[in-house]
Scaffold this active site. Structure first.
Site, short mmCIF file in Angstrom:
data_model
loop_
_atom_site.label_atom_id
_atom_site.label_comp_id
_atom_site.label_asym_id
_atom_site.label_seq_id
_atom_site.Cartn_x
_atom_site.Cartn_y
_atom_site.Cartn_z
N SER A 154 0.79 -1.23 0.00
CA SER A 154 0.00 0.00 0.00
C SER A 154 0.83 1.28 0.00
CB SER A 154 -0.94 0.01 1.20
OG SER A 154 -0.20 -0.02 2.40
N HIS A 188 -5.71 -4.31 -1.11
CA HIS A 188 -5.57 -3.35 -2.21
C HIS A 188 -5.65 -4.00 -3.59
CE1 HIS A 188 -4.57 -0.15 0.61
NE2 HIS A 188 -3.97 -1.12 1.29
N LYS A 212 -12.26 -0.76 1.19
CA LYS A 212 -11.48 -0.04 0.18
C LYS A 212 -12.30 -0.01 -1.13
CE LYS A 212 -7.35 -1.03 2.83
NZ LYS A 212 -7.78 -0.15 3.92
N1 PMP Z 1 -4.40 -4.82 5.22
C1 PMP Z 1 -3.87 -3.86 4.46
C2 PMP Z 1 -2.83 -4.23 3.44
C3 PMP Z 1 -4.30 -2.55 4.59
O1 PMP Z 1 -3.76 -1.58 3.84
C4 PMP Z 1 -5.29 -2.24 5.57
C5 PMP Z 1 -5.82 -0.83 5.77
N2 PMP Z 1 -5.07 0.21 5.36
C6 PMP Z 1 -5.80 -3.27 6.35
C7 PMP Z 1 -5.34 -4.56 6.15
C8 PMP Z 1 -6.85 -3.01 7.38
O2 PMP Z 1 -8.10 -2.86 6.78
P1 PMP Z 1 -9.27 -2.02 7.41
O3 PMP Z 1 -8.97 -0.56 7.16
O4 PMP Z 1 -10.47 -2.48 6.66
O5 PMP Z 1 -9.34 -2.33 8.86
#
Ligand code: PMP
Length: 407
Positions: free
Chosen positions: A196, A224, A255
Site C-alpha cells: 500500500s 488493495h 477499500k
Molecule cells: N491490510 C492492508 C494491506 C491494509 O492496507 C489495511 C488498511 N489500510 C488493512 C489490512 C486493514 O483494513 P481495514 O482498514 O479495513 O481495517
C-alpha cells in the site's frame, strides 16, 4: 497544561511519550505543515468537499472503484436499516447469525472462488483473527518486510515466532524456508498482494511455488487488490491467472468495497474452525446489517459494471506515465497506488501544501511510516476520476515540482 500531561509518580513514561508527540505535532502545525485529519464533508469520491466549501481532486482514498455513493449500494444499505435496524445486537455465535451475514459470506466465497468465507468487523481485526486463530507458540510466520501493520500485530498476539524477508526478495524467502524446515510445527507465509505504500505487486508465482515446494501454507492480504487487480477486479489470482494458488485469502470491505469489515475466504473446514475459535469473532460484535448489505451490493456492482476496473487500469497508466514524463520517481508502482518519491520530510510537506493550494488532496507519508530518505506522497486513483481531474492533478504536480526544484 492538560491534567493528563502532568507527571504522576507511576506514569512518567506516559507523560514523556505524550509530551514528545505534542512537541513534534505542535512544531509541524506551527510551520503550517500539518495535513492529517483534514476536515471534509459529504461523500468521498473523485472529488471531495472540504468544510470550508472548497472542492479538491481526491488522490488520497482507497475507494479505487469510486463506489461510495453508488445508488444501488446506498439503497441496499437503506433497505437493510429498515429491515434490521442499525446494529447486530451482539456476537453471531451467541446472539444469532442474521441471514444477511450468511448472504454476505456466500457472496464473498463466490467472488473469491473459495468454498466459504467468514466476516469480521474490520480488515485490521481480520488479520489478527486469522493469525491468532491458526498460529501459536512453536509455529513460524514468514512475512514480507512491507506487510501491513495488522499482520505484524497478529503475529505479536499469536505467540508464534515471526521473521520478515526482504521486500519481494524470493531468494531471501527461500533461505528462510529452508532454515525453518523441520524446526516448527507449522510455517505460514503471509504477503500483501499490493503493497500500500509502494504500489507494487507481490510475486505470487514464485511465492506459491516456494510454498508448494516446502509444504507450507500461503496467506495473502487482498486489501488493495480486490477491485483493483485482474481484468475484472477479482484480485491477485486473476492478475496472474493462478486461481486456487492461495490457501488463506484475506480481504477488507473498506477499500474498493465501500463499507467496513474484513473477511477470510478459504475451505469450509478452516472457515468453520475460525467461526468457533478466532477471538475477534467470539468477543467482538458482528458487522452492522446495513454494512453487510452495502458490501453484498458492491460485489454485484463490480461484476455488473466492468467499465470501472477497465477505466481504473487505463487511468493508472496515463497518470503514472504523466508523472514520470515530468521527471518524478514513481518507484516500482504497477497499480492504481502511485507513490511520488521526494526523499525529504520537509520537501514532502512543502509539496503537499502546494498541491492542496492547487486543489489536489494528497497524503504525505514520512518517517517512521516509511524508511528515512524515502518520504513520499502516496497517491491513489479511482475509476471515477475524470480526464479533467487527472489533468488538474498533473498540472499541479508540474507547477509545484518546478517551484520546489524537485523536477
Ligand atoms: N491490510 C492492508 C494491506 C491494509 O492496507 C489495511 C488498511 N489500510 C488493512 C489490512 C486493514 O483494513 P481495514 O482498514 O479495513 O481495517
Amino acid at each position: 497544561m492538560d491534567t493528563l500531561t502532568q507527571p504522576r509518580s507511576i506514569d512518567d513514561g506516559m507523560t514523556a511519550r505524550v509530551a514528545a508527540f505534542l512537541e513534534r505535532s505542535g512544531a509541524i502545525k506551527d510551520a503550517d505543515r500539518y495535513f492529517y485529519l483534514q476536515p471534509t464533508t459529504g461523500p468521498v469520491n473523485h472529488r471531495v468537499t472540504m468544510v470550508d466549501g472548497r472542492e479538491l481532486v481526491m488522490l488520497a482514498s482507497y475507494s479505487y472503484l469510486g463506489l461510495i455513493g453508488h445508488p444501488a449500494i446506498g439503497q441496499a444499505a437503506t433497505d437493510a436499516i429498515e429491515r434490521y435496524g442499525t446494529g447486530a445486537g451482539g456476537v453471531r455465535l451467541l446472539t444469532g447469525t442474521a441471514d444477511i451475514h450468511e448472504r454476505l459470506e456466500a457472496r464473498i466465497a463466490a467472488f473469491t472462488g473459495r468454498e466459504d468465507a467468514c466476516v469480521y468487523s474490520s480488515g485490521y481485526v481480520t488479520n489478527i483473527a486469522i493469525i491468532t486463530g491458526l498460529m501459536g507458540p512453536g509455529d513460524l510466520v514468514l512475512m514480507d518486510k512491507l506487510d501491513h501493520a495488522s499482520i505484524v500485530d497478529g503475529c505479536l498476539l499469536s505467540g508464534a515466532k515471526w521473521k520478515t524477508y526482504r521486500h519481494n526478495d524470493m531468494a531471501h524467502l527461500e533461505r528462510l524456508l529452508s532454515e525453518a524446515d523441520g524446526e516448527y510445527n507449522t510455517v505460514l507465509v503471509i504477503a500483501d498482494s499490493v503493497f500500500s505504500m509502494d504500489g507494487d505487486i507481490m510475486d505470487l508465482p514464485k511465492t506459491a511455488e516456494l510454498c508448494q515446494r516446502y509444504g507450507v501454507r500461503l496467506m495473502v492480504d487482498e486489501a488493495h487488490s480486490v477491485g483493483a487487480l485482474g481484468a475484472t477486479g477479482h484480485g491477485i489470482e486473476e492478475h496472474f491467472g493462478m486461481e486456487g494458488a492461495i490457501d488463506l485469502k484475506m480481504g477488507t470491505l473498506s477499500k474498493s468495497i465501500p463499507s467496513v469489515g474484513g473477511y477470510l475466504a478459504s475451505s469450509h473446514e478452516i472457515v468453520d474452525y475460525q467461526r468457533h475459535m478466532s477471538r475477534p469473532f467470539i468477543f467482538s460484535a458482528a458487522l452492522p446489517p446495513a454494512q453487510a448489505a452495502a458490501a453484498i451490493a458492491a460485489f454485484d456492482v463490480i461484476e455488473a459494471e466492468p467499465w470501472r476496473v477497465e477505466r481504473l487500469h487505463e487511468m493508472q497508466i496515463r497518470y503514472a506515465q504523466g508523472l514520470r514524463d515530468q521527471g518524478w520517481d514513481t518507484m516500482h508502482s504497477e497499480t492504481c497506488v502511485v507513490p511520488v518519491l521526494v526523499g525529504d520530510e520537509g520537501k514532502t510537506m512543502d509539496l503537499t501544501r502546494m498541491l492542496f493550494d492547487r486543489g489536489v488532496f494528497v497524503c504525505p507519508i514520512v518517517h517512521p511510516a516509511v524508511p528515512r530518505g524515502t518520504d513520499r506522497l502516496r497517491t491513489c486513483l479511482m475509476a471515477t476520476h475524470t480526464d479533467e481531474d487527472i489533468d488538474q492533478a498533473l498540472g499541479a504536480f508540474r507547477e509545484a515540482g518546478e517551484a520546489l526544484g524537485l523536477i
